[in-house]
Each structure stands twice: as C-alpha cells, then as structure tokens.
Design a protein around this motif. Structure first.
Motif, PDB file in Angstrom:
ATOM      1  N   LEU A  87       3.970   0.296 -21.303  1.00 54.76           N
ATOM      2  CA  LEU A  87       2.950  -0.732 -21.467  1.00 54.76           C
ATOM      3  C   LEU A  87       1.592  -0.127 -21.150  1.00 54.76           C
ATOM      4  CD1 LEU A  87       1.923  -3.689 -21.722  1.00 54.76           C
ATOM      5  CD2 LEU A  87       2.463  -3.957 -19.288  1.00 54.76           C
ATOM      6  N   TRP A  88       0.632  -0.331 -22.051  1.00 53.86           N
ATOM      7  CA  TRP A  88      -0.728   0.170 -21.859  1.00 53.86           C
ATOM      8  C   TRP A  88      -1.680  -1.016 -21.816  1.00 53.86           C
ATOM      9  CZ3 TRP A  88      -2.021   5.450 -21.656  1.00 53.86           C
ATOM     10  CH2 TRP A  88      -0.969   6.324 -21.933  1.00 53.86           C
ATOM     11  N   ASN A  89      -2.512  -1.059 -20.774  1.00 56.68           N
ATOM     12  CA  ASN A  89      -3.496  -2.125 -20.642  1.00 56.68           C
ATOM     13  C   ASN A  89      -4.898  -1.570 -20.899  1.00 56.68           C
ATOM     14  OD1 ASN A  89      -1.652  -4.145 -20.063  1.00 56.68           O
ATOM     15  ND2 ASN A  89      -1.746  -3.803 -17.853  1.00 56.68           N
ATOM     16  N   MET A  90      -5.628  -2.243 -21.784  1.00 56.18           N
ATOM     17  CA  MET A  90      -6.940  -1.758 -22.216  1.00 56.18           C
ATOM     18  C   MET A  90      -8.016  -2.080 -21.180  1.00 56.18           C
ATOM     19  SD  MET A  90      -8.327  -0.111 -24.798  1.00 56.18           S
ATOM     20  CE  MET A  90      -7.325  -0.409 -26.265  1.00 56.18           C
ATOM     21  N   GLU A  91      -8.678  -1.030 -20.697  1.00 56.60           N
ATOM     22  CA  GLU A  91      -9.794  -1.204 -19.777  1.00 56.60           C
ATOM     23  C   GLU A  91     -11.088  -1.407 -20.566  1.00 56.60           C
ATOM     24  OE1 GLU A  91      -8.482   1.052 -15.767  1.00 56.60           O
ATOM     25  OE2 GLU A  91      -9.316   2.364 -17.328  1.00 56.60           O
ATOM     26  N   GLY A  92     -12.186  -1.593 -19.843  1.00 56.54           N
ATOM     27  CA  GLY A  92     -13.481  -1.790 -20.477  1.00 56.54           C
ATOM     28  C   GLY A  92     -14.579  -1.744 -19.449  1.00 56.54           C
ATOM     29  N   PHE A  93     -15.782  -2.134 -19.852  1.00 53.39           N
ATOM     30  CA  PHE A  93     -16.917  -2.103 -18.942  1.00 53.39           C
ATOM     31  C   PHE A  93     -16.617  -2.962 -17.714  1.00 53.39           C
ATOM     32  CE2 PHE A  93     -20.927  -3.446 -17.180  1.00 53.39           C
ATOM     33  CZ  PHE A  93     -21.687  -2.297 -17.221  1.00 53.39           C
ATOM     34  N   GLY A  94     -16.742  -2.365 -16.550  1.00 49.55           N
ATOM     35  CA  GLY A  94     -16.393  -3.041 -15.306  1.00 49.55           C
ATOM     36  C   GLY A  94     -15.159  -2.450 -14.664  1.00 49.55           C
ATOM     37  N   SER A  95     -14.287  -1.840 -15.459  1.00 47.95           N
ATOM     38  CA  SER A  95     -13.069  -1.246 -14.901  1.00 47.95           C
ATOM     39  C   SER A  95     -13.394  -0.162 -13.883  1.00 47.95           C
ATOM     40  CB  SER A  95     -12.202  -0.659 -16.022  1.00 47.95           C
ATOM     41  OG  SER A  95     -11.640  -1.684 -16.803  1.00 47.95           O
ATOM     42  N   GLY A  96     -14.459   0.591 -14.142  1.00 46.37           N
ATOM     43  CA  GLY A  96     -14.884   1.638 -13.218  1.00 46.37           C
ATOM     44  C   GLY A  96     -15.942   1.166 -12.251  1.00 46.37           C
ATOM     45  N   ASN A  97     -16.018  -0.150 -12.035  1.00 44.19           N
ATOM     46  CA  ASN A  97     -16.977  -0.775 -11.116  1.00 44.19           C
ATOM     47  C   ASN A  97     -18.409  -0.724 -11.643  1.00 44.19           C
ATOM     48  OD1 ASN A  97     -17.281  -2.333  -8.778  1.00 44.19           O
ATOM     49  ND2 ASN A  97     -17.875  -0.560  -7.536  1.00 44.19           N
ATOM     50  N   GLN A  98     -18.582  -0.572 -12.971  1.00 45.28           N
ATOM     51  CA  GLN A  98     -19.917  -0.628 -13.546  1.00 45.28           C
ATOM     52  C   GLN A  98     -20.427  -2.072 -13.506  1.00 45.28           C
ATOM     53  OE1 GLN A  98     -17.133   0.236 -15.268  1.00 45.28           O
ATOM     54  NE2 GLN A  98     -17.411   2.155 -16.383  1.00 45.28           N
TER      55      GLN A  98
ATOM     56  N   GLY B 268     -17.133  -8.095 -17.118  1.00 46.22           N
ATOM     57  CA  GLY B 268     -16.854  -6.985 -16.205  1.00 46.22           C
ATOM     58  C   GLY B 268     -15.852  -7.340 -15.127  1.00 46.22           C
ATOM     59  N   MET B 269     -15.906  -8.575 -14.621  1.00 46.98           N
ATOM     60  CA  MET B 269     -14.960  -8.937 -13.557  1.00 46.98           C
ATOM     61  C   MET B 269     -13.536  -8.976 -14.095  1.00 46.98           C
ATOM     62  SD  MET B 269     -15.371 -13.018 -12.807  1.00 46.98           S
ATOM     63  CE  MET B 269     -14.766 -14.247 -13.980  1.00 46.98           C
ATOM     64  N   THR B 270     -13.372  -9.391 -15.373  1.00 47.01           N
ATOM     65  CA  THR B 270     -12.015  -9.416 -15.917  1.00 47.01           C
ATOM     66  C   THR B 270     -11.474  -8.000 -16.092  1.00 47.01           C
ATOM     67  OG1 THR B 270     -12.772  -9.475 -18.243  1.00 47.01           O
ATOM     68  CG2 THR B 270     -12.431 -11.587 -17.125  1.00 47.01           C
ATOM     69  N   LYS B 271     -12.320  -7.067 -16.542  1.00 45.42           N
ATOM     70  CA  LYS B 271     -11.849  -5.704 -16.747  1.00 45.42           C
ATOM     71  C   LYS B 271     -11.600  -4.994 -15.418  1.00 45.42           C
ATOM     72  CE  LYS B 271     -11.515  -5.621 -21.178  1.00 45.42           C
ATOM     73  NZ  LYS B 271     -10.178  -5.436 -21.808  1.00 45.42           N
ATOM     74  N   ARG B 272     -12.381  -5.326 -14.399  1.00 42.48           N
ATOM     75  CA  ARG B 272     -12.109  -4.790 -13.062  1.00 42.48           C
ATOM     76  C   ARG B 272     -10.749  -5.281 -12.579  1.00 42.48           C
ATOM     77  NH1 ARG B 272     -12.825  -0.491 -10.003  1.00 42.48           N
ATOM     78  NH2 ARG B 272     -13.312  -0.933  -7.831  1.00 42.48           N
ATOM     79  N   ALA B 273     -10.458  -6.543 -12.850  1.00 43.66           N
ATOM     80  CA  ALA B 273      -9.169  -7.111 -12.449  1.00 43.66           C
ATOM     81  C   ALA B 273      -8.018  -6.500 -13.232  1.00 43.66           C
ATOM     82  CB  ALA B 273      -9.193  -8.619 -12.625  1.00 43.66           C
ATOM     83  N   VAL B 274      -8.251  -6.175 -14.516  1.00 40.15           N
ATOM     84  CA  VAL B 274      -7.209  -5.532 -15.317  1.00 40.15           C
ATOM     85  C   VAL B 274      -6.801  -4.196 -14.696  1.00 40.15           C
ATOM     86  CG1 VAL B 274      -6.806  -4.362 -17.529  1.00 40.15           C
ATOM     87  CG2 VAL B 274      -7.735  -6.676 -17.494  1.00 40.15           C
ATOM     88  N   THR B 275      -7.778  -3.451 -14.209  1.00 42.76           N
ATOM     89  CA  THR B 275      -7.474  -2.165 -13.574  1.00 42.76           C
ATOM     90  C   THR B 275      -6.612  -2.373 -12.335  1.00 42.76           C
ATOM     91  OG1 THR B 275      -9.510  -1.191 -14.418  1.00 42.76           O
ATOM     92  CG2 THR B 275      -8.510  -0.121 -12.516  1.00 42.76           C
ATOM     93  N   TYR B 276      -6.976  -3.347 -11.507  1.00 41.90           N
ATOM     94  CA  TYR B 276      -6.164  -3.638 -10.318  1.00 41.90           C
ATOM     95  C   TYR B 276      -4.753  -4.059 -10.716  1.00 41.90           C
ATOM     96  CZ  TYR B 276      -4.283  -5.929  -6.227  1.00 41.90           C
ATOM     97  OH  TYR B 276      -3.447  -6.290  -5.200  1.00 41.90           O
TER      98      TYR B 276
END
Length: 251
Positions: free
Chosen positions: A125-136, A145-153
């Motif tokens: 399973l691969w989950n797509m990151e985006g702006f915010g995943s790296g705390n940008q 950005g908050m959703t992509k940060r949460a995806v990383t977690y």
C-alpha cells in the motif's frame, strides 16, 4: 502481470500513474467520482468510487479481484485541495471536503486494503504525500497541509502496526511539486507571476515525474519506506543552477 489499483486515477498524477503502469505491462484498476470515455485496453478497468465511503472502497477492491484475481499494489492517490484562503475565510464545505478525501477517505481505504492484503497474504500500500507532509507551511494551505501532514503520520503508524516482517507493506509516495490544476489554482495574475518563478525551479510535469514514480513503486521499498522525487539535495541543486536553466512549465 502485477495488478495495481490507483485511486483518483482519472486526472493529474493519478492518470499519469495509470498510463505508466500500463506501459510497464501491469493490469490496472483505477477509480474516480466519474470516468472518462472507456479505455480499449483489456488490462485496465475504471470504476466509479467515492473513497470517503468505506463500502465503495471495498467494492473497488472486489472489482479488482473479480477482474484480475488479486491486488499486488494499491496507490492511495485521490486528493483535493481548497481555495487558497486563510482558514478563517475558508467555506466550511471546502474544509470538510479536503479533510474527508485527503485524510478520512485515505484512512478508510488504508483500513480496507491492509485487511484485505493481509487476508490474501501479500501486497504493498502506497499513500500519496503532498505539501505539508514535510512540515512545510504556506499562507492559504493550512487545511490541505494539515491533511498531508496527517497522512505521513498515519502511514508511519500503519507500518509500525504491521511490523518489519509483515508480507504486507505500507509506504510513502512523494511526487514533489507537479504541474496540475491543484498547483496553480486561485492565484491572481500578479501572485501567479511571482509563484511561477519558484514553480519553474522546483516543479515538474506529470509526464516527467510519473514514469520514475511507477518504476520505483514496482521495485518496492521496505515497510515504512519512502519514494520521493523532489528530495532536499535535489531542491538545493535546482536553486543553485536556476540561473543556467531556462524552464517555462506553463508555456
């Protein structure tokens, strides 16, 4: 043949991944809330599905099994953005939509897919990151950005729950800055003229990024791993050589 499912596969990065996986002789199932004209390729199957509905995700899995017998790789790519506004000016329905698709939908899909892959005995399973995943952080992108940060977690947490010896893996897929309608929407002409300078340094077109991503996904990574197109060293290198590189991705 490797069997791949791509959510949000009707446009942008998702459509690019579908195309590249087919080029690499995979069997591909993709979904969207609506579908373009049907493909004549017997190795592909389009399904109408809303990823925020767990039952619809389960039906998407079942459709892939019915068509091709198994799912080897699943890419949670479906995502939306909001108008580029401060959070307090963002319409409530837009805030709900970005959280529903990018986070709640991805979490429901991950739950369905991990359980089904564990039952079949393998899968990635691969989950797509985006702006915010790296705390940008950037004005107007708080909700996205908050959703992509949460995806990383969430991806890291799932990998830890599965453990290092699991035949099912969960990993991060980071496409970097890609020229799609999500990248360039809601700018005034003056704002876009400024933003375009950065985009032309750091961004790439879908057809540049997706072949590389597809190759790396098919190669695979250990549980909890990451495939990232725009790494920090690459970004620094692009800024360092920007004066010598003439790029206009929007020509």
């Amino acid at each position: 043949m490797t069997v791949v499912v791509v959510t949000g596969g009707t446009r942008g990065i998702g459509a690019g991944l579908v195309r590249e996986f087919l080029t690499r002789d995979c069997q591909v199932v993709y979904c969207g809330r609506s579908l373009p004209a049907g493909s004549a390729d017997p190795r592909s199957l389009g399904v109408v599905a809303d990823v925020t509905d767990r039952a619809a995700v389960r039906q998407l899995w079942d459709s892939a099994i019915a068509a091709f017998g198994r799912v080897d790789i699943w890419v949670n790519n479906a995502g939306v953005s909001t108008a580029r506004k401060p959070l307090w000016e963002l319409p409530p329905d837009e805030l709900d939509a970005v959280v529903d698709v990018n986070l709640r939908g991805l979490a429901h899909a991950s739950a369905v897919v991990v359980a089904a892959m564990r039952a079949q005995g393998h899968g990635a399973l691969w989950n797509m990151e985006g702006f915010g995943s790296g705390n940008q952080k950037a004005p107007g992108l708080a909700a996205y950005g908050m959703t992509k940060r949460a995806v990383t977690y969430l991806t890291d947490a799932l990998a830890k729950e599965l453990g290092k010896d699991s035949p099912v893996t969960v990993a991060h897929l980071s496409p970097g800055m890609v020229v799609t309608d999500l990248l360039s929407r809601d700018y005034t002409p003056e704002e876009f003229a400024k933003a375009k300078k950065i985009f032309n340094i750091l961004a790439d077109k879908v057809e540049t990024v997706t072949p590389w991503l597809a190759d790396r996904v098919l190669k695979g990574v250990p549980n909890g791993g990451r495939v990232a197109w725009l790494t920090t060293p690459k970004a620094f290198g692009r800024f360092a050589t920007a004066a010598f590189r003439r790029r206009d991705l929007f020509a």
